[in-house]
Design a protein around this motif. Structure first.
Motif, PDB file in Angstrom:
ATOM      1  N   ASP A  34      35.183  43.693  26.839  1.00  0.00           N
ATOM      2  CA  ASP A  34      36.487  43.318  26.529  1.00  0.00           C
ATOM      3  C   ASP A  34      37.487  44.492  26.978  1.00  0.00           C
ATOM      4  O   ASP A  34      37.600  45.581  26.197  1.00  0.00           O
ATOM      5  N   TRP A  35      38.183  44.507  28.010  1.00  0.00           N
ATOM      6  CA  TRP A  35      39.082  45.524  28.448  1.00  0.00           C
ATOM      7  C   TRP A  35      40.076  44.861  29.427  1.00  0.00           C
ATOM      8  O   TRP A  35      40.067  44.918  30.559  1.00  0.00           O
ATOM      9  N   PRO A  36      41.240  44.705  28.592  1.00  0.00           N
ATOM     10  CA  PRO A  36      42.036  43.917  29.300  1.00  0.00           C
ATOM     11  C   PRO A  36      43.122  44.758  30.298  1.00  0.00           C
ATOM     12  O   PRO A  36      43.685  44.287  31.310  1.00  0.00           O
ATOM     13  N   GLU A  37      42.910  45.991  30.077  1.00  0.00           N
ATOM     14  CA  GLU A  37      43.647  47.087  30.987  1.00  0.00           C
ATOM     15  C   GLU A  37      42.847  47.345  32.175  1.00  0.00           C
ATOM     16  O   GLU A  37      43.370  48.114  33.035  1.00  0.00           O
ATOM     17  N   GLY A  38      41.454  46.890  32.448  1.00  0.00           N
ATOM     18  CA  GLY A  38      40.579  46.936  33.591  1.00  0.00           C
ATOM     19  C   GLY A  38      40.941  45.816  34.664  1.00  0.00           C
ATOM     20  O   GLY A  38      41.330  44.920  34.110  1.00  0.00           O
ATOM     21  N   PHE A  39      40.126  46.340  35.691  1.00  0.00           N
ATOM     22  CA  PHE A  39      39.973  45.259  36.874  1.00  0.00           C
ATOM     23  C   PHE A  39      38.884  45.610  37.585  1.00  0.00           C
ATOM     24  O   PHE A  39      38.357  46.793  37.287  1.00  0.00           O
ATOM     25  N   CYS A  40      38.352  44.657  38.407  1.00  0.00           N
ATOM     26  CA  CYS A  40      37.247  45.047  39.324  1.00  0.00           C
ATOM     27  C   CYS A  40      37.390  43.945  40.442  1.00  0.00           C
ATOM     28  O   CYS A  40      37.976  43.106  40.603  1.00  0.00           O
ATOM     29  N   ARG A  41      36.601  44.350  41.438  1.00  0.00           N
ATOM     30  CA  ARG A  41      36.626  43.488  42.614  1.00  0.00           C
ATOM     31  C   ARG A  41      35.555  42.453  42.075  1.00  0.00           C
ATOM     32  O   ARG A  41      34.533  42.601  41.408  1.00  0.00           O
ATOM     33  N   ARG A  42      35.798  41.165  42.506  1.00  0.00           N
ATOM     34  CA  ARG A  42      34.777  39.909  42.125  1.00  0.00           C
ATOM     35  C   ARG A  42      34.022  39.776  43.554  1.00  0.00           C
ATOM     36  O   ARG A  42      33.049  38.632  43.242  1.00  0.00           O
ATOM     37  N   ASP A  43      33.846  40.495  44.372  1.00  0.00           N
ATOM     38  CA  ASP A  43      33.018  40.142  45.600  1.00  0.00           C
ATOM     39  C   ASP A  43      32.180  41.264  46.276  1.00  0.00           C
ATOM     40  O   ASP A  43      32.052  41.189  47.266  1.00  0.00           O
TER      41      ASP A  43
END
Ligand code: AMP
Ligand code: GLY
Length: 428
Positions: free
Chosen positions: A405-414
């Motif tokens: 649970d970390w709305p301020e984060g992102f990652c690559r999905r591939d």
């Protein structure tokens, strides 16, 4: 034995995690560490750039072995200072760390010892660099000679871009690292990383890996330190591993000996697999981040024993056992990275994400505040999973990512896409 680990990233959390499982360990300290590392080590506020302070800490806490994670302290001679103080250390001398600290140094070494690499020129002024540029085809690669935190490499598609890159380097865009410039031919192929422990003379191959440097899916956008990685790298067949050892790694180890600056530590070769075979893009003198997270998940044997054997020059009869399956790591970063980003957002539900022996969530930029886990860096977490193949490891890793649970984060999905495509092609 008491051990001090230097560093604060995801790589160091993975190393701390592996070292903490060692039967040889009494107590692990980490300077400065992070919130994840604090679960397996005592994090201490000792600056790696203050060699006297590191030595005083080692004497005070009866440290028998120091493991240096990042490149900067190695290039700055921390291993030399510790050796002089009779404190055993994993990591090369400043002279041997030039393999990462100066791209020109490594290119010259390759040329002298016939190690396959892109053709190149070394320059200390813009005019000479531009004359060389005019005589060579584009795309072409312009590199700041020194350490530039992964940012000092520009792949120029046009002469105008190449000239701008040369000017930027000499005008100080990369600080002192750009006072000298290497220009090299653009290599075409698939990239792979190769890791080996080197004890000065003997080489113990570790494993292969591939990482994703660009920030967005499809390998698009600006370069980062690495948004994900997996090990092994399917492109590295046994034959290519043998060729890499025979044509690149062993000649380099012999060359460093011949120069009177033997290399001790982990040698991380960035390779391009061209139609001629493996060619060296660059050396690093430390584990890759996030490649290390994937490597440590696959290692069955005791890491600490291997690192000590490296420092002792005792790798000749040494062997390591690995899980044959694939480990894949997905980096979660703060939105905005690798540009500007805000620090201090809260991360929740990590325990649920890691609730599986095949998953480890390594911390890169985290701290604790009033019991909450806080993001304090660009790259913040490395969610790492082991699976029977790349596709399986990827599914597991993203299932864990989705619990966080970390709305301020992102990652690559591939992460792993190229290897998964390869797996599909070979099973059809
Ligand atoms: P480095 O920091 O030297 O690893 O370079 C960063 C990235 O630039 C590498 O991972 C490659 O993707 C790319 N690169 C560096 N040198 C070359 C080259 N000679 N040909 C093609 N790509 C390169
Ligand atoms: N992931 C690439 C590096 O550590 O340099």
């Amino acid at each position: 034995m008491n051990v001090l680990l230097i560093g604060s990233g995801g790589r160091e959390h993975a190393l701390a995690w592996a070292i903490s499982a060692s039967p040889m360990l009494t107590k692990l300290y980490c300077a400065p560490g992070n919130a994840g590392i604090a679960e397996v080590a005592d994090c201490v506020d000792v600056s790696a750039s203050d060699h006297d302070a590191v030595i005083a800490f080692c004497r005070n806490k009866n440290i028998g072995f120091v493991v240096v994670g990042p490149e900067q302290p190695l290039v700055d001679g921390l291993a030399d200072s510790l050796n002089t103080a009779d404190i055993k250390v994993f990591g090369p001398s400043a002279a041997a760390a030039q393999l990462e600290g100066s791209k020109g140094y490594t290119k010259d070494l390759c040329q002298e010892f016939n190690i396959p690499t892109a053709s190149y020129g070394r320059f200390s002024d813009a005019a000479a660099a531009k004359t060389y540029l005019a005589e060579h085809p584009v795309p072409i690669v312009i590199k700041a000679d020194g350490l530039a935190a992964g940012k000092g490499v520009i792949i120029a598609e046009t002469r105008t871009e190449a000239e701008a890159a040369i000017d930027a380097c000499f005008e100080g865009a990369f600080g002192g690292a750009g006072a000298e410039v290497v220009i090299e031919a653009y290599l075409v192929g698939e990239e792979a990383s190769f890791f080996a422990l080197v004890d000065g003379t003997h080489v113990l191959p570790l494993a292969t890996a591939q990482d994703h440097k660009q920030v967005f899916d499809g390998d698009k956008g600006p370069n980062t330190g690495g948004m994900g990685a997996y090990s092994p790298a399917p492109v590295m067949t046994d034959e290519l591993v043998h060729r890499t050892m025979d044509e690149i790694i062993r000649p380099t180890v012999a060359a460093m000996n011949a120069r009177g600056t033997p290399f001790k530590g982990v040698l991380f070769a960035g390779l391009m697999i061209t139609d001629k075979g493996p060619e060296l893009i660059e050396y690093n003198v430390r584990f890759g981040d996030p490649e290390c997270q994937a490597l440590m998940m696959r290692l069955k044997s005791d890491l600490l024993t291997a690192l000590i054997a490296t420092a002792d020059g005792a790798l000749e009869k040494f062997d390591l056992r690995w899980h044959d399956d694939t480990a894949l790591t997905v980096v979660l970063a703060t939105q905005g990275y690798p540009g500007n980003y805000e620090k201090g957002s809260k991360i929740g539900n990590l325990d649920a994400a890691a609730d599986d022996p095949m998953i480890e969530v390594f911390h890169a930029g985290t701290s604790r505040s009033d019991g909450s886990l806080i993001a304090t860096g660009g790259r913040v977490l490395a969610v790492t999973a082991r699976g029977v193949n790349v596709a399986d490891a990827q599914t597991k890793a993203y299932a864990a990512v989705d619990k966080i649970d970390w709305p301020e984060g992102f990652c690559r999905r591939d992460i792993g896409w190229r290897a998964i495509q390869r797996e599909k092609e070979t099973t059809v």
